[in-house]
Design a protein around this motif. Sequence first.
Motif, PDB file in Angstrom:
ATOM      1  N   ARG A  39       4.495   0.685  -2.637  1.00  0.00           N
ATOM      2  CA  ARG A  39       5.450   1.799  -2.736  1.00  0.00           C
ATOM      3  C   ARG A  39       4.706   3.137  -2.703  1.00  0.00           C
ATOM      4  O   ARG A  39       5.153   4.084  -2.082  1.00  0.00           O
ATOM      5  N   MET A  40       3.568   3.185  -3.383  1.00  0.00           N
ATOM      6  CA  MET A  40       2.764   4.406  -3.382  1.00  0.00           C
ATOM      7  C   MET A  40       2.325   4.735  -1.955  1.00  0.00           C
ATOM      8  O   MET A  40       2.410   5.882  -1.522  1.00  0.00           O
ATOM      9  N   ALA A  41       1.867   3.735  -1.226  1.00  0.00           N
ATOM     10  CA  ALA A  41       1.458   3.936   0.168  1.00  0.00           C
ATOM     11  C   ALA A  41       2.646   4.404   1.009  1.00  0.00           C
ATOM     12  O   ALA A  41       2.503   5.303   1.851  1.00  0.00           O
ATOM     13  N   TRP A  42       3.797   3.819   0.774  1.00  0.00           N
ATOM     14  CA  TRP A  42       5.000   4.202   1.533  1.00  0.00           C
ATOM     15  C   TRP A  42       5.350   5.670   1.294  1.00  0.00           C
ATOM     16  O   TRP A  42       5.630   6.406   2.236  1.00  0.00           O
ATOM     17  N   PHE A  43       5.311   6.107   0.036  1.00  0.00           N
ATOM     18  CA  PHE A  43       5.620   7.505  -0.277  1.00  0.00           C
ATOM     19  C   PHE A  43       4.595   8.455   0.340  1.00  0.00           C
ATOM     20  O   PHE A  43       4.959   9.495   0.885  1.00  0.00           O
ATOM     21  N   ILE A  44       3.329   8.109   0.273  1.00  0.00           N
ATOM     22  CA  ILE A  44       2.303   8.968   0.875  1.00  0.00           C
ATOM     23  C   ILE A  44       2.476   9.018   2.389  1.00  0.00           C
ATOM     24  O   ILE A  44       2.353  10.084   3.000  1.00  0.00           O
ATOM     25  N   TYR A  49       2.993  12.185   6.386  1.00  0.00           N
ATOM     26  CA  TYR A  49       3.116  11.738   7.781  1.00  0.00           C
ATOM     27  C   TYR A  49       1.883  10.959   8.236  1.00  0.00           C
ATOM     28  O   TYR A  49       1.293  11.237   9.271  1.00  0.00           O
ATOM     29  N   LYS A  50       1.513   9.987   7.440  1.00  0.00           N
ATOM     30  CA  LYS A  50       0.376   9.117   7.746  1.00  0.00           C
ATOM     31  C   LYS A  50       0.879   7.699   7.956  1.00  0.00           C
ATOM     32  O   LYS A  50       2.062   7.429   7.822  1.00  0.00           O
ATOM     33  N   GLN A  51      -0.039   6.787   8.265  1.00  0.00           N
ATOM     34  CA  GLN A  51       0.313   5.386   8.467  1.00  0.00           C
ATOM     35  C   GLN A  51      -0.659   4.496   7.707  1.00  0.00           C
ATOM     36  O   GLN A  51      -1.334   3.650   8.293  1.00  0.00           O
ATOM     37  N   LEU A  52      -0.722   4.708   6.397  1.00  0.00           N
ATOM     38  CA  LEU A  52      -1.571   3.862   5.572  1.00  0.00           C
ATOM     39  C   LEU A  52      -1.135   2.416   5.727  1.00  0.00           C
ATOM     40  O   LEU A  52       0.059   2.116   5.679  1.00  0.00           O
ATOM     41  N   ALA A  53      -2.095   1.532   5.947  1.00  0.00           N
ATOM     42  CA  ALA A  53      -1.802   0.111   6.134  1.00  0.00           C
ATOM     43  C   ALA A  53      -2.648  -0.712   5.174  1.00  0.00           C
ATOM     44  O   ALA A  53      -3.817  -0.389   4.925  1.00  0.00           O
ATOM     45  N   LYS A  54      -2.070  -1.777   4.665  1.00  0.00           N
ATOM     46  CA  LYS A  54      -2.770  -2.661   3.730  1.00  0.00           C
ATOM     47  C   LYS A  54      -3.925  -3.352   4.451  1.00  0.00           C
ATOM     48  O   LYS A  54      -3.765  -3.859   5.554  1.00  0.00           O
ATOM     49  N   ILE A  55      -5.093  -3.347   3.811  1.00  0.00           N
ATOM     50  CA  ILE A  55      -6.249  -4.080   4.330  1.00  0.00           C
ATOM     51  C   ILE A  55      -6.791  -4.947   3.199  1.00  0.00           C
ATOM     52  O   ILE A  55      -6.210  -4.986   2.108  1.00  0.00           O
ATOM     53  N   ASP A  56      -7.898  -5.610   3.455  1.00  0.00           N
ATOM     54  CA  ASP A  56      -8.497  -6.458   2.429  1.00  0.00           C
ATOM     55  C   ASP A  56      -8.788  -5.648   1.171  1.00  0.00           C
ATOM     56  O   ASP A  56      -9.184  -4.480   1.251  1.00  0.00           O
ATOM     57  N   ASP A  57      -8.598  -6.287   0.019  1.00  0.00           N
ATOM     58  CA  ASP A  57      -8.860  -5.623  -1.250  1.00  0.00           C
ATOM     59  C   ASP A  57     -10.311  -5.214  -1.366  1.00  0.00           C
ATOM     60  O   ASP A  57     -11.211  -5.841  -0.798  1.00  0.00           O
ATOM     61  N   ILE A 132       5.850  10.392  -9.473  1.00  0.00           N
ATOM     62  CA  ILE A 132       4.473  10.788  -9.780  1.00  0.00           C
ATOM     63  C   ILE A 132       4.451  11.491 -11.134  1.00  0.00           C
ATOM     64  O   ILE A 132       5.184  12.445 -11.368  1.00  0.00           O
ATOM     65  N   LEU A 133       3.574  11.026 -12.018  1.00  0.00           N
ATOM     66  CA  LEU A 133       3.430  11.632 -13.341  1.00  0.00           C
ATOM     67  C   LEU A 133       2.385  12.735 -13.348  1.00  0.00           C
ATOM     68  O   LEU A 133       2.547  13.746 -14.033  1.00  0.00           O
ATOM     69  N   ALA A 134       1.293  12.542 -12.611  1.00  0.00           N
ATOM     70  CA  ALA A 134       0.230  13.545 -12.550  1.00  0.00           C
ATOM     71  C   ALA A 134      -0.589  13.355 -11.277  1.00  0.00           C
ATOM     72  O   ALA A 134      -0.736  12.241 -10.781  1.00  0.00           O
ATOM     73  N   VAL A 135      -1.116  14.476 -10.781  1.00  0.00           N
ATOM     74  CA  VAL A 135      -1.999  14.472  -9.616  1.00  0.00           C
ATOM     75  C   VAL A 135      -3.120  15.462  -9.907  1.00  0.00           C
ATOM     76  O   VAL A 135      -2.860  16.555 -10.416  1.00  0.00           O
ATOM     77  N   ALA A 136      -4.352  15.079  -9.592  1.00  0.00           N
ATOM     78  CA  ALA A 136      -5.479  15.977  -9.843  1.00  0.00           C
ATOM     79  C   ALA A 136      -6.558  15.773  -8.790  1.00  0.00           C
ATOM     80  O   ALA A 136      -6.790  14.657  -8.331  1.00  0.00           O
TER      81      ALA A 136
END
Length: 161
Positions: A39-44, A49-57, A132-136
């Motif tokens: 969900r975090m990746a989806w929101f970012i 306007y990026k395409q973050l994709a899941k890769i190996d941990d 989002i609770l905090a960003v730094a």
Amino acid sequence: MYLTFEASFFFTLARQKIKIDPEFNFILIGIATPLQDYRMAWFINNILYKQLAKIDDLVVADPVNRVQTAYGRFDFVEELTKSVFHLVQNKQEANNLIPELKELDYLLLIKGEYYRPRKNEIVKKIRRIEQILAVAIIDVTTLKSKNNLIFEDTFKKKNQV
């Protein structure tokens, strides 16, 4: 006698240690949120306007406790700006990728020069996400465990093959 000298010279060199200090030339943004990693990746992706994709941990070994911990990871290579985005979990069960940042759930690493002057704008956009609770912005040089942030751009290598 000549061979003995060569052998002893070789073994002397083998004992010397070479210290290599890696460059931490990236933006590091810490994010606190209860969101799941996908969900975090989806929101970012939507807000930046990026395409973050899941890769190996990202697997980090703790030799003292003899434990390996896998942290979820999402990557995106932006060819136009020659930038690489990594979204990595900071928390996994009782472990933290960066123990000094226990309060942060995710770390967003941005490699490349293009976004360096735009980092405050990125933080403002991420803050707009309701969950989002905090960003730094984190100064990497102050972190004791900054070496945990050194990993290969596997996503980049897959695209090059």
